[in-house]
Design an enzyme around this catalytic site. Structure first.
Site, mmCIF file in Angstrom:
data_model
loop_
_atom_site.group_PDB
_atom_site.id
_atom_site.type_symbol
_atom_site.label_atom_id
_atom_site.label_comp_id
_atom_site.label_asym_id
_atom_site.label_seq_id
_atom_site.Cartn_x
_atom_site.Cartn_y
_atom_site.Cartn_z
ATOM 1 N N LYS A 1 -56.032 57.249 4.608
ATOM 2 C CA LYS A 1 -56.275 58.532 5.264
ATOM 3 C C LYS A 1 -56.105 59.722 4.327
ATOM 4 O O LYS A 1 -56.692 60.770 4.555
ATOM 5 C CB LYS A 1 -55.334 58.706 6.464
ATOM 6 C CG LYS A 1 -55.711 57.829 7.642
ATOM 7 C CD LYS A 1 -54.991 58.293 8.896
ATOM 8 C CE LYS A 1 -55.391 57.434 10.094
ATOM 9 N NZ LYS A 1 -54.682 57.853 11.313
ATOM 10 N N LYS B 1 -65.371 47.906 9.876
ATOM 11 C CA LYS B 1 -64.918 47.904 11.268
ATOM 12 C C LYS B 1 -65.435 49.144 12.001
ATOM 13 O O LYS B 1 -65.698 50.183 11.382
ATOM 14 C CB LYS B 1 -63.399 47.772 11.317
ATOM 15 C CG LYS B 1 -62.638 49.040 11.370
ATOM 16 C CD LYS B 1 -61.162 48.751 11.633
ATOM 17 C CE LYS B 1 -60.550 50.068 12.074
ATOM 18 N NZ LYS B 1 -59.191 50.088 12.434
ATOM 19 N N LYS C 1 -63.861 55.531 14.482
ATOM 20 C CA LYS C 1 -64.300 56.893 14.721
ATOM 21 C C LYS C 1 -64.500 57.633 13.401
ATOM 22 O O LYS C 1 -65.458 58.354 13.218
ATOM 23 C CB LYS C 1 -63.267 57.607 15.579
ATOM 24 C CG LYS C 1 -63.335 59.102 15.473
ATOM 25 C CD LYS C 1 -62.828 59.793 16.694
ATOM 26 C CE LYS C 1 -62.562 61.261 16.425
ATOM 27 N NZ LYS C 1 -63.627 61.981 15.754
#
Ligand code: TRP
Length: 355
Positions: free
Chosen positions: A136, A219, A222
């Site tokens: 992230k 995968k 979002k």
């Protein structure tokens, strides 16, 4: 259902305890972030769908992880709206507030309070090894990431350990956070006094991984998926049907499960099986010799049949915000009863003077 069932005495215990004492069923706990306008098939089939079935055999605590959602930049108005939408979706999919404690993380201040104590138990290097932080923070660089993002898994450990659950149903990507949670529980127990039991991850293998429809090696997520690669539960059902029909497959024609050679087809088979309860083998047989057109068309219908009533139920719940907020308030009260007891033990053992 492949859930590890507890002994029958727990059931009996719960029936007797229903109106008075806390239930004797073993606890499960899980949370989901309100980061999107809708859950998608990845988080629904990979995680939240399993929560519904757990209500039969466990005493579940399910929450909307809004504290976690401010670890990355966010829009305050959207966060409040998305928190309600997430709660409405949980109820619409069958989470029953009579049997499950459903609440919003920020309504239970003990989460942040216990997280602070756990911050003191976690080494910098340990937090740095968390792969989700690496992923992230990669976009803008580690230096720009918030300290809260760095501490994200420590807050998650607090979320979990406050309720002393036996199982934590999550997707595969959360395994490392569960390991940290167990390490912190053990460390606290050693350093102070035995306080926490070690929770176990509960990861469902078959449905744990739903892939992007356009890039089936990745995968469904979002943050990483393109709009056409992701199926959102609250999207117009026609749009979702179209996405399924245009999902990437391969130049072959055989409907067969093979994640390496046929990741796109395998992903669609996984979704089909999860939504209908039909086994993969059964589906392979049913589409033997039929080709991808029929297969995808049928799956598109299955998806529409599933999302249409789901969307209606969610909308009905959102149309009555007072009722929804009432459910969340009662959930938070129940959660606080448990959380406050754990935090009191922790504060005492750490050496904080009683207020
Ligand atoms: N990190 C989890 C996710 O992204 C959400 C979460 C926060 C969670 N706290 C939790 C999951 C506690 C399980 C238990 O999916």
């Amino acid at each position: 259902m492949p859930y590890p069932g507890p002994a029958n005495r727990f059931r009996a215990g719960r029936m007797l305890a229903m109106s008075t004492a806390p239930t004797a069923l073993p606890r499960v706990l899980s949370g989901i972030q309100p980061t999107a306008d809708s859950f998608h098939f990845g988080n629904y089939l990979g995680a939240t769908r399993q929560w519904v079935a757990l209500q039969d055999e466990f005493d579940p605590f399910f929450f909307i992880a809004d504290l976690h959602s401010i670890t990355m930049s966010h829009d305050p108005k959207l966060l409040a709206q998305r928190t309600r939408v997430a709660a409405a979706q949980l109820l619409a999919m069958g989470i029953d507030p009579e049997r499950s404690t459903v609440f919003v993380q920020s309504h239970v201040p003990e989460h942040a309070q216990l997280a602070w104590v756990f911050n003191s138990l976690t080494s910098f290097g340990e937090a740095r090894r968390m792969t989700q932080f690496k992923d992230k923070s990669a976009k803008e660089g580690e230096g720009a990431a918030s300290v809260a993002l760095f501490a994200y898994p420590i807050l998650q450990a607090a979320d979990i350990l406050l309720y002393r659950p036996q199982y934590v149903p999550v997707g595969e990507d959360q395994r490392q956070h569960l390991e940290l949670t167990r390490d912190l529980a053990q460390r606290f127990n050693h350093r102070y006094k035995k306080t926490f039991k070690l929770p176990e991850p509960y990861i469902l293998k078959e449905t744990a991984k739903i892939s992007d429809l356009q890039q089936p090696e990745k995968k469904m997520s979002k943050s990483a998926s393109s709009p056409t690669g992701i199926v959102e539960l609250l999207d117009d059902p026609k749009v979702s049907a179209k996405k399924i029909r245009s999902a990437v497959t391969d130049s072959d024609t055989e409907v067969r499960f093979d994640e390496t050679a046929k990741p796109g087809v395998s992903n669609l088979l996984t979704i089909y099986s999860a939504l209908t309860g039909r086994s993969i083998e059964d589906l392979e047989k049913a589409y033997d010799g039929k080709g991808y057109g029929d297969f995808k068309g049928d799956l598109a219908d299955v998806v529409v049949e599933f999302v249409t009533p789901f969307r209606d139920r969610t909308k009905a719940l959102l149309d009555d915000p007072a009722e929804l907020d009432g459910i969340l308030k009662r959930g938070a009260e129940r959660a606080r009863e448990v959380a406050a007891r754990t935090l009191a033990d922790v504060y005492d053992r750490v050496g904080f003077l009683k207020a």
